[in-house]
Write an enzyme that holds these catalytic residues in place. Structure first.
Site, short mmCIF file in Angstrom:
data_model
loop_
_atom_site.label_atom_id
_atom_site.label_comp_id
_atom_site.label_asym_id
_atom_site.label_seq_id
_atom_site.Cartn_x
_atom_site.Cartn_y
_atom_site.Cartn_z
N SER A 12 0.83 -1.21 0.00
CA SER A 12 0.00 0.00 0.00
C SER A 12 0.87 1.26 0.00
O SER A 12 0.48 2.28 -0.57
CB SER A 12 -0.99 0.01 1.17
OG SER A 12 -0.33 0.25 2.39
N MET A 89 10.79 -6.83 4.56
CA MET A 89 11.02 -7.45 5.86
C MET A 89 12.39 -8.11 5.98
O MET A 89 12.51 -9.26 6.42
CB MET A 89 9.91 -8.48 6.15
CG MET A 89 8.51 -7.88 6.12
SD MET A 89 8.30 -6.53 7.29
CE MET A 89 8.20 -7.49 8.80
N LEU A 91 16.83 -7.18 6.59
CA LEU A 91 17.89 -6.19 6.83
C LEU A 91 18.69 -6.00 5.55
O LEU A 91 18.99 -6.97 4.85
CB LEU A 91 18.83 -6.66 7.94
CG LEU A 91 18.38 -6.42 9.38
CD1 LEU A 91 19.41 -7.01 10.34
CD2 LEU A 91 18.16 -4.94 9.67
N HIS A 108 8.75 3.10 9.07
CA HIS A 108 8.51 2.15 10.16
C HIS A 108 7.29 2.62 10.97
O HIS A 108 7.18 3.81 11.27
CB HIS A 108 9.76 2.07 11.06
CG HIS A 108 9.62 1.08 12.15
ND1 HIS A 108 9.75 -0.28 11.94
CD2 HIS A 108 9.33 1.23 13.46
CE1 HIS A 108 9.56 -0.92 13.09
NE2 HIS A 108 9.30 -0.02 14.02
C1 GRF Z 1 4.04 -0.65 6.84
O1 GRF Z 1 3.36 -0.54 8.08
C2 GRF Z 1 5.48 -0.29 7.01
O2 GRF Z 1 5.70 0.75 7.90
C3 GRF Z 1 6.05 -1.56 7.56
O3 GRF Z 1 5.39 -2.57 6.83
C4 GRF Z 1 4.11 -2.10 6.42
C5 GRF Z 1 4.00 -2.26 4.94
O4 GRF Z 1 2.71 -2.04 4.46
N1 GRF Z 1 7.49 -1.56 7.49
P1 GRF Z 1 2.44 -2.02 2.90
O5 GRF Z 1 3.01 -3.30 2.29
O6 GRF Z 1 3.09 -0.79 2.31
O7 GRF Z 1 0.95 -1.97 2.74
#
Ligand code: GRF
Length: 186
Positions: A12, A89, A91, A108
């Protein structure tokens, strides 16, 4: 500048950034979506808007370096200048950090340095904080530790993770596009 978005999930934030570029609000060009999860929904989003995807699994490489080198080869081929992490997800390792010094940004879902790492929203709910938020920051070798570019506060909806999450995502989309707009208009 030309940028790539790295994502492992729904995408998103990728969508919000892409829409802002199309609307002329962000002075950049999205040229590639990189995912470590070939069946993530972000791949469909990218295809729908006609952006190239690189969907390769780190587990099919002999090392993290080899995986990142394959990603880097594609980034170089497309002349990507910035890496935008949006729900990626994993590093970032030395290969990409070395190739993109101060050119990798992450978002984040907490007010860092509170609640780094996985499930920041769950961590915030568990601690019973009344206010959490969103952070956009430069990426270094640590877990959600680089210099902070922007933050916004979000009130927790007490006992309601779903509603809290909705609020956080809405703020993320706004803060990420605004931060990139400012960063690239300097
Ligand atoms: C978001 O909350 C971002 O901050 C975190 O993972 C989520 C990703 O959401 N790191 P999306 O895939 O952009 O919908």
């Amino acid at each position: 500048p030309k940028f790539a978005v790295f994502a492992s999930g729904s995408g998103s934030n990728f969508q919000a950034i892409h829409d802002a570029v199309k609307a002329g609000k962000v002075p950049g060009q999205a040229v590639l979506v990189v995912t470590d999860k070939p069946d993530a929904f972000v791949v469909e989003r990218a295809k729908k808007v006609g952006i190239k995807t690189l969907a390769i699994k780190p587990s099919s490489f002999s090392s993290k370096q080899a995986y990142e080198q394959a990603v880097l080869d594609k980034l170089s081929e497309l002349k990507v200048e910035w890496i935008i992490l949006a729900g990626y997800m994993r590093l970032i390792g030395d290969v990409l950090l070395g190739a993109y010094p101060n050119r990798i940004i992450n978002i984040h879902p907490s007010l860092l340095p509170s609640f780094p790492g996985k499930d920041a929203i769950g961590q915030a709910m568990e601690h019973g904080v009344k206010v959490t938020g969103v952070t956009v920051h430069y990426v270094d070798a640590g877990m959600d530790t680089g210099p902070i570019l922007a933050q916004a506060a979000v009130e927790v909806v007490s006992g309601n993770r779903e509603k809290t999450e909705e609020r956080i995502h809405a703020v993320e989309h706004e803060l990420y596009t605004k931060t990139l707009q400012q960063l690239w208009s300097r």
